[in-house]
Design a protein around this motif. Structure first.
Motif, mmCIF file in Angstrom:
data_model
loop_
_atom_site.group_PDB
_atom_site.id
_atom_site.type_symbol
_atom_site.label_atom_id
_atom_site.label_comp_id
_atom_site.label_asym_id
_atom_site.label_seq_id
_atom_site.Cartn_x
_atom_site.Cartn_y
_atom_site.Cartn_z
ATOM 1 N N ASP A 98 5.298 10.334 -0.509
ATOM 2 C CA ASP A 98 4.410 9.174 -0.469
ATOM 3 C C ASP A 98 4.891 8.099 -1.442
ATOM 4 O O ASP A 98 5.175 8.383 -2.606
ATOM 5 C CB ASP A 98 2.981 9.612 -0.819
ATOM 6 N N LYS A 99 4.999 6.885 -0.958
ATOM 7 C CA LYS A 99 5.483 5.763 -1.766
ATOM 8 C C LYS A 99 4.975 4.469 -1.132
ATOM 9 O O LYS A 99 4.493 4.464 0.001
ATOM 10 C CB LYS A 99 7.008 5.763 -1.805
ATOM 11 N N PRO A 100 5.075 3.328 -1.834
ATOM 12 C CA PRO A 100 4.691 2.050 -1.220
ATOM 13 C C PRO A 100 5.523 1.790 0.035
ATOM 14 O O PRO A 100 6.725 2.062 0.081
ATOM 15 C CB PRO A 100 4.987 1.031 -2.315
ATOM 16 N N VAL A 101 4.873 1.231 1.068
ATOM 17 C CA VAL A 101 5.541 0.984 2.354
ATOM 18 C C VAL A 101 6.768 0.095 2.166
ATOM 19 O O VAL A 101 7.819 0.319 2.786
ATOM 20 C CB VAL A 101 4.553 0.333 3.342
ATOM 21 N N LYS A 123 0.844 -1.195 0.000
ATOM 22 C CA LYS A 123 0.000 0.000 0.000
ATOM 23 C C LYS A 123 0.879 1.244 0.000
ATOM 24 O O LYS A 123 2.000 1.222 0.510
ATOM 25 C CB LYS A 123 -0.882 0.042 1.252
ATOM 26 N N MET A 124 0.326 2.324 -0.553
ATOM 27 C CA MET A 124 1.007 3.608 -0.419
ATOM 28 C C MET A 124 1.056 3.956 1.063
ATOM 29 O O MET A 124 0.138 3.630 1.835
ATOM 30 C CB MET A 124 0.275 4.696 -1.198
ATOM 31 N N LEU A 125 2.125 4.616 1.481
ATOM 32 C CA LEU A 125 2.338 4.898 2.893
ATOM 33 C C LEU A 125 1.171 5.669 3.509
ATOM 34 O O LEU A 125 0.709 5.343 4.612
ATOM 35 C CB LEU A 125 3.640 5.681 3.077
ATOM 36 N N SER A 126 0.670 6.701 2.803
ATOM 37 C CA SER A 126 -0.431 7.501 3.343
ATOM 38 C C SER A 126 -1.679 6.651 3.554
ATOM 39 O O SER A 126 -2.373 6.778 4.567
ATOM 40 C CB SER A 126 -0.744 8.675 2.412
ATOM 41 N N LEU A 139 -5.459 13.723 6.647
ATOM 42 C CA LEU A 139 -4.680 14.915 7.001
ATOM 43 C C LEU A 139 -3.549 14.546 7.969
ATOM 44 O O LEU A 139 -2.431 15.044 7.846
ATOM 45 C CB LEU A 139 -5.586 15.978 7.614
ATOM 46 N N THR A 140 -3.860 13.645 8.921
ATOM 47 C CA THR A 140 -2.818 13.200 9.844
ATOM 48 C C THR A 140 -1.720 12.458 9.099
ATOM 49 O O THR A 140 -0.532 12.602 9.411
ATOM 50 C CB THR A 140 -3.416 12.286 10.929
ATOM 51 N N ALA A 141 -2.109 11.677 8.101
ATOM 52 C CA ALA A 141 -1.116 10.960 7.292
ATOM 53 C C ALA A 141 -0.201 11.954 6.577
ATOM 54 O O ALA A 141 1.024 11.750 6.501
ATOM 55 C CB ALA A 141 -1.820 10.057 6.287
ATOM 56 N N GLN A 142 -0.784 13.052 6.073
ATOM 57 C CA GLN A 142 0.036 14.095 5.446
ATOM 58 C C GLN A 142 1.005 14.699 6.468
ATOM 59 O O GLN A 142 2.156 14.998 6.145
ATOM 60 C CB GLN A 142 -0.860 15.190 4.865
#
Length: 547
Positions: A195-198, A166-169, A182-185
């Motif tokens: 943002d990129k794959p975990v 999954k994308m990190l966000s 928003l917290t992910a940002q």
């Protein structure tokens, strides 16, 4: 409006009521409840976009009609003791646990769950695991209620696995409790990670990610809550959002932060709703008047035949029956010196045709005058409605809109609210001081009219030329107004007008003694003479820059 972290802090505020008896439950509006205790009042709102729980001031709800849910819940919970209040794990679910001994002496434990899930927000009364009733009527009576929770709880400690694609966000939102987009940002911003794959995170980025998460939890443990404004709406955060920069205000009480944000948003929603309602009414009125105006123009065109009928009558005055040829009369035209033909009126001889044409001429002339007056009245009314539309668009407060609503009620365009008894207050003109001169700017037609009425004859009046806009007054106090002050006032007049986004805007100015209100004209409509014109660019007084 609030997330799970803010809700956790609100729970700390609400815990002061543990052990108290619930005195009453009130409903305010369609989506809001108030739980009344001896020491404090809890507001619960499940309105989409405004869902929250907090301590709040008690409102006067004497005229409110309770829903079936409120009536049912009152019977179960009134005088029940608040045994516990807690958040379900770190979800946006709050649980009030009440202990109640009914009239038969039987003890009950009721749970009142508050779900803050946007458009699906709800309040649910449960005994055991059985749903007794719910505020929004989403659930079946007697169905089982047992909220599930499976996400990682960052407050209790957790370990991230880095094998996800999954994308990190998205991973942060899906796997970690309480974390929104928003917290992910904010996490990515603090960790300085794109943002990129975990699974593609480097070892250094994994360390930075953990540190960012820990820093958020550390900030959460501090007492301050922060109110931010984003896309015209305010919301509360339990920790500073560095990705957004500055906040509106910080509060040591979570309930106060939530309450202030809610009241601000509620006021904004009321403003926009009233603005849309009034705009719709005025636009519909304008549309009908435009249609009527076009019909009057068509009638006015028909009246242009009046002169032709007069000419026919004049020609037929000197003709006789011998000049008749079928349905026309051959007449000598003294103006052109030629013989012309004039049609007879149907079923009439020469003399009666002449009389008929003179009568038609008189009728059309009278009708033309009436039509000209009516067209001018409609044009003025349309100008007034265009000004109203501008005022609605540029209104900055709920009070400004309510003044316009009152004006429209006085004009018979909207119905007057029977329950509305607004106090007569001093108009809230916009006020500016420039190089020692006070400059006043009206916010609506009633204020525009009050500005002129209260001004001295020697004051300077300004208005953008032939366009809806505010009236502007420069108070002279007997002094000569320098050109730079006139230019500043003219720039304000241009900014507070429909020409705000234009350049080189013509603004007329004259002494107030040359400004007159026509008898019977709508509020704010004036005529003026002996004016001069300045060409300026609109000036936003907040930025002090030409727009």
């Amino acid at each position: 409006m609030i997330d799970a972290f803010v809700l956790r802090k609100v729970v700390r505020d609400l815990s002061i009521l543990q052990g108290e008896a619930l005195r009453q439950i009130h409903q305010c509006g369609k989506f809001c409840l108030q739980l009344i205790f001896q020491r404090a009042t809890i507001r619960i709102s499940v309105e989409p976009g405004l869902a929250h729980v907090c301590l709040a001031d008690r409102e006067d709800l004497s005229g409110q009609n309770p829903s079936n849910f409120v009536t049912f819940t009152r019977a179960r919970l009134r005088n029940a003791r608040l045994k516990d209040v807690h958040q379900v794990d770190l979800d946006r679910i709050l649980c009030f646990v009440f202990d109640k001994i009914d009239e038969t002496g039987e003890r009950h434990e009721y749970r009142l769950y508050v779900e803050l899930f946007g458009s699906r927000s709800n309040v649910i009364l449960v005994e055991g695991e059985k749903v007794l009733n719910d505020f929004r009527s989403f659930l079946e009576k007697d169905s089982s209620y047992n909220p599930a929770f499976s996400k990682l709880n960052p407050i209790d400690g957790f370990e991230i696995t880095f094998d996800s694609n999954k994308m990190l966000s998205k991973y942060i939102v899906d796997e970690i409790a309480g974390f929104s987009r928003l917290t992910a940002q904010e996490v990515l911003f603090r960790a300085k990670i794109t943002d990129k794959p975990v699974s593609m995170l480097t070892e250094g980025e994994k360390v930075a990610l953990r540190l960012a998460l820990f820093s958020i939890i550390d900030d959460f443990e501090k007492p301050t809550c922060y109110v931010y404004e984003l896309q015209g709406k305010r919301f509360v955060s339990a920790y500073p959002l560095k990705v957004l920069g500055s906040f509106v205000e910080g509060y040591d009480s979570a309930s106060r932060a939530v309450d202030e944000a809610y009241l601000w948003n509620l006021r904004k929603m009321k403003m926009e709703k009233l603005r849309q309602q009034l705009t719709s009414v005025v636009e519909e009125k304008l549309k009908k008047q435009d249609k009527l105006l076009q019909a009057l123009f068509e009638e006015a065109k028909q009246c242009q035949k009046a002169e032709e009928y007069k000419r026919y009558g004049e020609l037929l005055k000197y003709a006789n029956d011998a000049d008749v040829s079928g349905s026309v009369v051959k007449c000598f035209d003294w103006q052109s010196g030629e013989t012309v033909t004039v049609p007879l009126a149907p079923g009439k001889d020469v003399k009666r045709s002449a009389q008929f044409y003179f009568e038609q001429y008189k009728k059309l002339k009278e009708k033309s005058q009436i039509l000209r007056t009516r067209i001018e009245q409609l044009r003025r009314q349309n100008e007034y409605l265009e000004q109203i539309l501008y005022n609605l668009e540029s209104s900055e407060t709920l009070e400004d809109l309510e003044e316009i609503e009152e004006e429209l009620a006085e004009a018979g365009i909207v119905q007057r609210k029977s329950s509305s008894h607004r106090k007569t207050e001093e108009p809230g003109f916009r006020k500016f001081v420039y190089n020692g001169f006070t400059i006043l700017v009206g916010k609506n037609n009633k204020q525009n009219e009050a500005l002129v009425r209260r001004a001295s004859d020697s004051d300077i009046w300004l208005h953008v030329q032939q366009s809806p806009g505010a009236h502007v007054i420069v108070r002279t106090e007997g002094r000569t107004v320098p050109r730079d002050v006139l230019l500043y006032a003219a720039s304000l007049a241009a900014y507070y007008s429909k020409a705000r986004y234009s350049s080189n805007v013509p603004v007329d100015y004259t002494f107030v003694k040359n400004v007159h209100k026509p008898k019977g004209s709508p509020p704010g409509m004036v005529l003026y003479t002996n004016y001069e014109t300045l060409f300026v660019n609109p000036l936003n007084p907040e930025s002090e820059q030409k727009v």
